[in-house]
Design a protein around this motif. Structure first.
Motif, short mmCIF file in Angstrom:
data_model
loop_
_atom_site.label_atom_id
_atom_site.label_comp_id
_atom_site.label_asym_id
_atom_site.label_seq_id
_atom_site.Cartn_x
_atom_site.Cartn_y
_atom_site.Cartn_z
N MET A 102 0.83 -1.20 0.00
CA MET A 102 0.00 0.00 0.00
C MET A 102 0.87 1.25 0.00
O MET A 102 0.65 2.19 -0.79
N LEU A 103 1.86 1.27 0.86
CA LEU A 103 2.75 2.43 0.94
C LEU A 103 3.62 2.55 -0.31
O LEU A 103 3.89 3.66 -0.78
N LEU A 104 4.02 1.39 -0.85
CA LEU A 104 4.86 1.40 -2.05
C LEU A 104 4.11 2.00 -3.23
O LEU A 104 4.64 2.85 -3.96
N ILE A 105 2.86 1.57 -3.43
CA ILE A 105 2.08 2.05 -4.58
C ILE A 105 1.68 3.52 -4.40
O ILE A 105 1.81 4.32 -5.33
N TYR A 106 1.22 3.85 -3.20
CA TYR A 106 0.69 5.21 -3.00
C TYR A 106 1.81 6.25 -2.96
O TYR A 106 1.78 7.24 -3.72
N TYR A 107 2.78 6.05 -2.10
CA TYR A 107 3.86 7.04 -1.97
C TYR A 107 4.96 6.82 -3.00
O TYR A 107 5.41 7.77 -3.66
N GLY A 108 5.39 5.56 -3.15
CA GLY A 108 6.43 5.28 -4.13
C GLY A 108 5.96 5.52 -5.55
O GLY A 108 6.72 6.03 -6.39
N THR A 137 3.65 7.63 -6.53
CA THR A 137 3.55 9.07 -6.76
C THR A 137 4.93 9.66 -7.07
O THR A 137 5.09 10.46 -8.01
N THR A 138 5.92 9.27 -6.29
CA THR A 138 7.29 9.78 -6.51
C THR A 138 7.82 9.35 -7.87
O THR A 138 8.44 10.14 -8.59
N LEU A 139 7.57 8.08 -8.23
CA LEU A 139 8.05 7.58 -9.51
C LEU A 139 7.42 8.33 -10.68
O LEU A 139 8.12 8.73 -11.63
N LEU A 140 6.11 8.52 -10.63
CA LEU A 140 5.43 9.26 -11.70
C LEU A 140 5.92 10.70 -11.78
O LEU A 140 6.09 11.25 -12.87
N GLN A 141 6.16 11.32 -10.62
CA GLN A 141 6.65 12.69 -10.59
C GLN A 141 8.03 12.79 -11.24
O GLN A 141 8.30 13.71 -12.02
N GLU A 142 8.87 11.80 -10.95
CA GLU A 142 10.22 11.81 -11.53
C GLU A 142 10.18 11.55 -13.03
O GLU A 142 10.95 12.14 -13.79
N LEU A 143 9.27 10.68 -13.47
CA LEU A 143 9.15 10.42 -14.90
C LEU A 143 8.67 11.65 -15.65
O LEU A 143 9.15 11.95 -16.76
N ALA A 149 9.09 14.75 -14.62
CA ALA A 149 10.17 15.73 -14.59
C ALA A 149 11.23 15.39 -15.63
O ALA A 149 11.81 16.28 -16.27
N TRP A 150 11.50 14.11 -15.80
CA TRP A 150 12.49 13.68 -16.79
C TRP A 150 12.05 14.04 -18.20
O TRP A 150 12.87 14.37 -19.06
N SER A 151 10.73 14.01 -18.45
CA SER A 151 10.20 14.35 -19.77
C SER A 151 10.00 15.84 -19.96
O SER A 151 9.55 16.29 -21.01
N GLY A 152 10.32 16.62 -18.92
CA GLY A 152 10.20 18.07 -19.01
C GLY A 152 8.88 18.63 -18.54
O GLY A 152 8.62 19.81 -18.67
N ASN A 153 8.03 17.78 -17.98
CA ASN A 153 6.72 18.22 -17.48
C ASN A 153 6.80 18.41 -15.96
O ASN A 153 7.16 17.50 -15.24
N GLU A 154 6.47 19.60 -15.49
CA GLU A 154 6.57 19.89 -14.06
C GLU A 154 5.23 19.76 -13.33
O GLU A 154 5.07 20.23 -12.21
N ALA A 155 4.26 19.14 -13.97
CA ALA A 155 2.93 18.99 -13.35
C ALA A 155 3.03 18.11 -12.10
O ALA A 155 3.82 17.18 -12.03
N ARG A 156 2.20 18.43 -11.12
CA ARG A 156 2.17 17.66 -9.87
C ARG A 156 1.25 16.45 -10.04
O ARG A 156 0.17 16.55 -10.61
N VAL A 157 1.70 15.32 -9.53
CA VAL A 157 0.93 14.08 -9.62
C VAL A 157 0.47 13.65 -8.24
O VAL A 157 1.27 13.60 -7.30
N ILE A 211 -1.84 10.48 -6.59
CA ILE A 211 -2.60 9.25 -6.79
C ILE A 211 -3.81 9.25 -5.86
O ILE A 211 -3.68 9.51 -4.66
N ASN A 212 -4.97 9.01 -6.42
CA ASN A 212 -6.19 8.97 -5.63
C ASN A 212 -6.13 7.85 -4.59
O ASN A 212 -5.80 6.72 -4.91
N ALA A 213 -6.45 8.19 -3.33
CA ALA A 213 -6.35 7.22 -2.25
C ALA A 213 -7.32 6.05 -2.44
O ALA A 213 -6.99 4.90 -2.17
N PHE A 214 -8.54 6.36 -2.92
CA PHE A 214 -9.52 5.30 -3.15
C PHE A 214 -9.04 4.34 -4.23
O PHE A 214 -9.12 3.12 -4.08
#
Length: 235
Positions: free
Chosen positions: A72-78, A80-86, A88-96, A98-101
């Motif tokens: 649960m912690l890996l998918i929700y927090y990890g 989110t971090t992974l998507l944010q880094e991806l 950022a790597w593509s040049g998109n600074e949008a905030r990601v 993940i819906n808790a539900f």
């Protein structure tokens, strides 16, 4: 709606009912995911093709060996971090975010899908081969034999195990509180500080969990009897 005195909790008691509704909602959604994964996983494990049965076997072994809280912690927090880094790597600074539900539903469904896979695998193996061969001899396609003969019979064999799985899943929805989902456990933890009644608050939550499992057990009895009607008629 007027609540009993011990459930009112100084006007906060209705939040427990909202949390109970959220618990049932995430539990039901996760069970649907688990059933779908269970059927697909069981068919893959029974397949003679290695590229299907080996990943399915790995899925059941690995997932059942990792604590649900860690996933649960890996998918929700990890995640989110992974998507944010991806991004950022593509040049998109949008905030990601993940819906808790969605995260809770997918993780619980993914975990319990591994257990459902084993339940359905045993259920499919319990269906007599003679009935399948009879359907094929009658001219049915394999897909029609599966839908009309194999799956309905496997469902009857799997139902007791799936009912127990649902009861476990319903109670394990409480771990979604760690990612902020306002389920019953989360609502109880939020109500406790302003009321200063930890025992009463969590006792009321425990009663609601007990009520949900009791109603679910009545549903299990009804479903088992309904699934066995044809068998009794033939006996």
């Amino acid at each position: 709606m007027t609540l009993p005195a011990f459930l009112d909790l100084e006007g906060y008691g209705h939040l427990l009912l909202i949390g109970a509704w959220m618990t049932v909602a995430v539990g039901f959604a996760a069970m649907m995911v688990a059933l779908a994964l269970g059927i697909l996983g069981a068919l893959a494990k029974l397949s003679p093709r290695r590229w299907l049965n080996r990943p399915a076997a790995a899925y059941t072994v690995i997932i059942r060996g990792i604590p649900q809280l860690v996933l649960m912690l890996l998918i929700y927090y990890g995640g989110t971090t992974l998507l944010q880094e991806l991004l950022a790597w593509s040049g998109n600074e949008a905030r990601v975010d993940i819906n808790a539900f969605a995260a809770g539903t997918l993780v619980l469904g993914f975990v319990y899908g591994a257990y459902a896979t084993e339940i359905f695998r045993g259920a499919f193996l319990a269906v007599p081969n003679g009935q399948i061969e009879a359907g094929l001899a009658f001219g049915m396609s394999r897909s029609r034999v599966f839908i009309r003969i194999r799956l309905p019979q496997a469902w009857r064999f799997a139902l007791p195990g799936l009912a127990n799985l649902w009861l476990s899943l319903l109670k394990d929805t409480s771990i979604t509180s760690v990612i902020g989902l306002t389920d019953l456990a989360r609502q109880a933890s939020l109500i406790m500080p302003p009321t200063h009644k930890p025992f009463t608050t969590f006792f009321a939550a425990a009663l609601l969990y007990l009520l949900m499992t009791a109603v679910s057990d009545l549903g299990r009895v009804w479903l088992v009897r309904r699934a066995a009607r044809g068998v009794k008629a033939m006996a």
